[in-house]
Design an enzyme around this catalytic site. Structure first.
Site, PDB file in Angstrom:
ATOM      1  CB  CYS A   1      -0.983  -0.031   1.161  1.00 46.80           C
ATOM      2  SG  CYS A   1      -2.311   1.160   0.985  1.00 46.80           S
TER       3      CYS A   1
ATOM      4  CG  HIS B   1      -4.040  -3.556   2.645  1.00 46.98           C
ATOM      5  ND1 HIS B   1      -3.157  -3.046   3.559  1.00 46.98           N
ATOM      6  CD2 HIS B   1      -4.572  -2.483   2.009  1.00 46.98           C
ATOM      7  CE1 HIS B   1      -3.158  -1.734   3.501  1.00 46.98           C
ATOM      8  NE2 HIS B   1      -4.008  -1.358   2.557  1.00 46.98           N
TER       9      HIS B   1
ATOM     10  CD  GLU C   1      -1.879  -6.142   5.136  1.00 51.08           C
ATOM     11  OE1 GLU C   1      -1.476  -6.532   4.024  1.00 51.08           O
ATOM     12  OE2 GLU C   1      -2.059  -4.936   5.406  1.00 51.08           O
TER      13      GLU C   1
END
Lengths: 203, 253
Positions: free
Chosen positions: A81, A183, A185
């Site tokens: 990001c 993202h 994650e």
């Protein structure tokens, strides 16, 4: 292989940490820039704005140590990001500071006359050439950003994403430098798979 | 293309998950961590967690609960409840929140939205408004979990929130919340084209077609679902496959 997550007190690094722990990798949050040299792979995440990020990296000494490890020692780095946006030359979000300048190009705001800004939610990416996206269920990843990176060298684009009639760059790659706008994650199965693909591709 | 999002909406009172009707009569519906793990496994697109008594009790949502959820789940989590300073927001982000949701404090102090957006970026700032329809059919905003009426009209407050840097809006209908009778479609139609940021509709989802209608008739990007998940026989997989069958674009999981 030791993975070091740069902890410069900007945003949510816990999710990155726990996602990497899922595969039992040796991962650490590194808050002392002098310790970055012990990491074999560097992860630079972070949310917020470009200016805050650059000044915090500089104040904590990470700016120079990251440059040294990534350019001097050619260690692999993954930017997530805002972390990816910091690889660019400039950002329209910050007129004074420059980025690392590893991926030639500029960070600009998404055109709000075409689409809702921020670009928020799950979107399917279009891989261009890279093996980092193999074995995915849907290639759907979670995005949350108002700015996007436009690389001047199109060869550095690893994936794009379509959003409201425009195509944004969703991943870049240049040798040991990898950046993703989404993202991983936060992207459930495909996100975990991406981390593994990235790590397998750099070691 | 970006997918419509299906989001379980978690209401907390302290450490427990609760659910009521029209913002009242809350009953315990379980443990937030185990529920979050279940919805994550089902392919929920996101989870919103709000402690509904935090503002009233002048405290912050329990960040330990958030931290537990974040460590076990791989999906974005929006966190709200009593966030009234940058310090509170920092605590939530540190616990693992991806976005901060503010409601009462966004209306009381619109400049706070700006402060948050400057520090964390608009994409991490969610403004939530609770709305009730008055006798004249006019929608009015309420603060403190539906107990105090805001002075300004809904449309002005929405514009102000976006101008100050809100990156996403949650609009909850107090009248429909927990009724399982469907979303307040008129409310969301009224806001069409006014909301230039992603928007989440909340309150009233009770069956598949309620969700389909929301996405077909309004330009809202996401549906929040509460009671329909917690106290009825529905789950994320079923809702998404139904939406898919009705040609509403959702993420495959």
């Amino acid at each position: 292989m030791k993975i070091g997550i740069v902890d410069y007190k900007l945003g949510n690094l816990g999710s990155v940490y726990s996602a990497l722990k899922f595969y039992k990798y040796d991962v650490d949050l590194i808050s002392d820039s002098k310790r970055l040299k012990h990491a074999d792979v560097i992860i630079l995440a972070g949310v917020g704005n470009f200016k805050t990020a650059v000044s915090r990296l500089k104040n904590t000494g990470f700016w120079d140590s990251i440059n040294e490890e990534v350019i001097g020692r050619k260690k692999p780095i993954l930017g997530i990001c805002l972390g990816m946006q910091l690889f660019a030359d400039t950002s329209s979000e910050d007129k004074t500071n420059r980025g690392f300048g590893w991926i030639k190009g500029d960070v600009v705001r998404i055109d709000s006359s075409i689409s809702k800004v921020p670009h928020m939610g799950w979107n399917n990416i279009i891989p261009h050439k890279d093996g980092m996206f193999r074995g995915m269920t849907a290639n759907a990843f979670y995005f949350m950003h108002s700015y996007h990176l436009i690389p001047s060298d199109k060869n550095t684009i690893a994936a794009t994403v379509k959003y409201g009639g425009i195509e944004l760059v969703s991943a870049v790659r240049k040798n040991n430098i990898v950046g993703v706008q989404f993202h991983p994650e936060k992207s459930q199965g495909d996100g975990l798979r991406f981390f593994r693909n990235f790590l397998e591709s750099v070691v | 293309m970006i997918a419509h999002r299906v989001m379980p909406f978690f209401l907390l009172k302290g450490k427990r998950l609760v659910k009521g009707t029209n913002f009242k009569g809350h009953i315990d519906v379980g443990d937030p961590l185990s529920q979050a793990m279940i919805y994550d496994a089902q392919g929920a697109d996101e989870i919103v967690v709000v402690d509904i008594s935090a503002s009233l009790e002048s405290r912050l949502i329990d960040t330990k609960v958030i931290n537990d959820m974040i460590s076990r789940c791989r999906l974005p989590i929006t966190v709200g409840g009593g966030v009234k300073s940058l310090r509170d927001a920092h605590k939530c982000f540190k616990a693992g929140a991806d976005k901060i949701l503010i409601n009462t404090n966004a209306i009381l102090r619109p400049s706070f939205i700006k402060e948050l957006a400057r520090e964390f970026g608009s994409q991490s700032v969610v403004v939530s408004m609770d709305v009730r329809k008055n006798r004249a059919g006019c929608h009015e905003v309420y603060l403190y979990s539906g107990t105090v009426k805001a002075k300004e009209p809904l449309i002005d407050l929405v514009k102000k929130a976006i101008d100050n840097g809100a990156g996403e809006l949650v609009i909850t209908s107090i009248d429909m919340e927990g009724t399982l009778k469907g979303y307040d479609i008129d409310l969301y139609k009224k806001l069409r084209n006014l909301i230039r940021v992603p928007a989440i509709a909340s309150g009233g989802a009770g069956c598949y077609d309620d969700v389909v209608k929301l996405f077909k008739d309004t330009d809202f990007d996401a549906c929040a679902i509460g009671k329909m998940f917690f106290l009825r026989d529905y789950d994320v997989v079923k809702v998404k496959s139904y939406l898919n069958g009705k040609h509403v674009m959702v993420r495959e999981t």
